[in-house]
Design an enzyme around this catalytic site. Structure first.
Site, PDB file in Angstrom:
ATOM      1  N   SER A 120       0.844  -1.194   0.000  1.00 21.38           N
ATOM      2  CA  SER A 120       0.000   0.000   0.000  1.00 21.38           C
ATOM      3  C   SER A 120       0.882   1.248   0.000  1.00 21.38           C
ATOM      4  O   SER A 120       2.109   1.153   0.029  1.00 21.38           O
ATOM      5  CB  SER A 120      -0.901   0.008   1.229  1.00 21.38           C
ATOM      6  OG  SER A 120      -0.121   0.318   2.375  1.00 21.38           O
ATOM      7  N   LYS A 121       0.225   2.386   0.001  1.00 22.04           N
ATOM      8  CA  LYS A 121       0.950   3.675  -0.035  1.00 22.04           C
ATOM      9  C   LYS A 121       1.998   3.785   1.067  1.00 22.04           C
ATOM     10  O   LYS A 121       3.015   4.446   0.883  1.00 22.04           O
ATOM     11  CB  LYS A 121      -0.059   4.822   0.117  1.00 22.04           C
ATOM     12  CG  LYS A 121      -0.784   5.145  -1.165  1.00 22.04           C
ATOM     13  CD  LYS A 121      -0.978   6.671  -1.275  1.00 22.04           C
ATOM     14  CE  LYS A 121      -1.524   7.058  -2.637  1.00 22.04           C
ATOM     15  NZ  LYS A 121      -2.968   6.940  -2.736  1.00 22.04           N
ATOM     16  N   ARG A 122       1.720   3.141   2.196  1.00 18.72           N
ATOM     17  CA  ARG A 122       2.679   3.185   3.306  1.00 18.72           C
ATOM     18  C   ARG A 122       4.065   2.714   2.866  1.00 18.72           C
ATOM     19  O   ARG A 122       5.070   3.099   3.437  1.00 18.72           O
ATOM     20  CB  ARG A 122       2.222   2.263   4.440  1.00 18.72           C
ATOM     21  CG  ARG A 122       1.153   2.823   5.335  1.00 18.72           C
ATOM     22  CD  ARG A 122       0.871   1.875   6.482  1.00 18.72           C
ATOM     23  NE  ARG A 122       0.505   0.542   6.017  1.00 18.72           N
ATOM     24  CZ  ARG A 122       1.228  -0.548   6.209  1.00 18.72           C
ATOM     25  NH1 ARG A 122       2.374  -0.476   6.854  1.00 18.72           N
ATOM     26  NH2 ARG A 122       0.815  -1.703   5.761  1.00 18.72           N
TER      27      ARG A 122
ATOM     28  N   GLY B 240       5.529   3.272   0.117  1.00 20.39           N
ATOM     29  CA  GLY B 240       6.123   4.117  -0.924  1.00 20.39           C
ATOM     30  C   GLY B 240       5.189   4.169  -2.107  1.00 20.39           C
ATOM     31  O   GLY B 240       3.992   3.912  -1.983  1.00 20.39           O
TER      32      GLY B 240
END
Ligand code: GLU
Length: 468
Positions: free
Chosen positions: A249-251, A253
């Site tokens: 996920s966005k976490r 990167g």
């Protein structure tokens, strides 16, 4: 069990345009593309844009951009589901006529109550079949003014299974599958139904997609069979996990493919890296597109989830940079230099690429490195100068300028010879000359190989800065 031996392979990538082309989608697209290419087949792009709230023209464009960047050119399409509404309605009408679908007048509240009741009895929550036609069964009176949904008349016994290209045999009991709503009260078709009609009309032979779709597959197979269509072969690839083992996920990167373009990754490197997420060919880590296509059959697809590894991606990218031509790198890096405020024309950029490419992991690093030649010259801070350029250094630099001026050829080798002989003459070690030379000529204390830097800067510029 489906046994389908197609002669002309047709695969499709069917993204829902809800933001950008993310890494998981790109990997699915790549597998579908490579599989079609391997078999000399056809790769179809289909945009599943029926979710009007989330599908935007920008999101469609982002997917097209991502695929173009990766070089995954569809042979057919893009087709847009929103342009196929009449076709879906036609098929629904046909199913109603043939009795494989029926009108159901229950309200959502009534269906919820049925589910509650089933739950209370410890059963699986489901639609109770009130409006399902059966021989000899009389249906309730149609409530006035109420618009019906259309439900698929799912088989009530037996199993629906398929031999998954990735996961092997999978079976569902038909009793587990509800009579799926295929059209809403306003007549719009639902997601699974559109997929079925499209895969059928587009004569898709192999569906490669994420394993979040496994639960949809038996429903889709049953509808296809009700239409008299042979279901395609399915392959469900496990998801990509982040380095910490959680769903990517966005976490972790960037998850949008185009972010990687921005960050200086080469499309070939990205394709190579993505291919290894859930697929392998022996121990090969680095391979060309041609090799991927040659090797990519349905074997060697991994049953287990793969893990995103930014370090490995950098390693792959560094390999591709190192093996790119200087001219190609220069063309890709020039706009990045401009974005940093530099002038890519200020220097022979391919020579700079040759100097830097063995050590760079990204194009952005190359651009940063090239700024040594492309940014306006900034003299070193006086503190640094005072520290490193004393009288002895000045004498050395003067001698260097003198001898360099007379060189027949302005090459790294010739400059190297001058430096070596000066060091011997003056009885000093390299840093005594190297640091002052760098400071005076480049304004920096550290640079790549100074002789190469001097060679690229050119005789006039170097002598001019030394004289100043
Ligand atoms: N549109 C679906 C998605 O983006 C994929 C449908 C399919 O591959 O069958 O998840």
């Amino acid at each position: 069990m489906i046994t389908n031996t197609p002669n002309a392979v047709r695969t499709r990538f069917a993204p829902s345009p809800t933001g950008f082309l993310h890494l998981g989608g790109a990997r699915t697209a790549l597998f579908s593309w490579a599989f079609a290419r391997h078999h000399g087949g056809t790769f179809v792009l289909r945009i599943e844009d029926t979710d009007l709230e989330r599908s935007t023209p920008e999101a469609v464009q982002a997917i097209l951009d991502g695929m173009e960047w990766l070089g995954l050119t569809p042979d057919e399409g893009p087709f847009y589901q929103m342009q196929r509404m009449n076709r879906y309605r036609e098929v629904i009408q046909r199913m109603l006529e043939e009795g494989t679908a029926y009108h159901c007048y229950c309200t959502p509240e009534e269906v919820e109550a049925m589910r509650e009741k089933a739950r209370a009895q410890g059963l699986k929550p489901r639609y109770d079949g009130t409006w399902r036609p059966e021989p000899g069964k009389s249906l309730p009176a149609i409530p006035e003014g109420r618009k019906p949904v259309v439900r698929f008349r799912n088989p009530q016994d037996g199993v629906t299974g398929w031999n998954d290209m990735v996961k092997g045999p999978i079976h569902f009991d038909n009793t587990e599958l509800d009579d799926l709503i295929i059209a809403r009260p306003d007549g719009t078709p639902t997601y699974n139904f559109c997929v079925v009609v499209d895969d059928w009309d587009m004569r898709i032979t192999h569906v490669i997609r994420g394993d979040d779709h496994v639960n949809n597959t038996p429903r889709q197979i049953n509808i296809l069979r009700a239409l008299g269509a042979e279901p395609p072969i399915y392959g469900h690839v496990p998801m990509i996990l982040g380095p910490d083992g959680e769903k990517l996920s966005k976490r972790h990167g960037a998850v949008s493919v185009m972010e990687y373009d921005k960050d200086g990754y080469l499309p070939d490197a990205m394709v190579n890296y993505l291919a290894r997420l859930g697929w392998s060919h022996g121990n090969d880590e680095l391979f060309s597109r041609e090799q991927l296509v040659e090797w990519f059959d349905s074997g060697n697809l991994s049953k287990s989830a793969s893990q995103w590894d930014p370090k490995k991606l950098n390693w792959v990218n560094a390999h591709y940079i190192k093996h790119s031509s200087d001219a190609d790198l220069a063309a890709r890096v020039a706009p990045r230099i401009q974005a940093l405020g530099g002038d890519p024309e200020a220097v022979d950029l391919p020579s700079v690429m040759a100097l830097l490419k063995d050590r760079a992991e990204t194009l952005n690093e190359l651009a940063d490195g090239a700024m040594l030649f492309c940014a306006p010259f900034a003299a070193a801070e006086s503190e640094l100068m005072d520290q490193h350029v004393d009288d002895a250094a000045r004498a050395l630099l003067a001698d260097f300028a003198e001898q360099a001026r007379g060189l027949a050829e302005w090459t790294p080798e010739a400059l190297d010879a001058v430096i070596k002989s000066l060091l011997t003459q003056h009885g000093v070690k390299m840093p005594k000359l190297g640091i002052p030379l760098r400071l005076v000529v480049t304004g920096r204390k550290q640079t790549p190989s100074i002789t190469h830097v001097l060679a690229i800067l050119g005789r006039d510029l170097v002598l001019e800065r030394l004289a100043a």
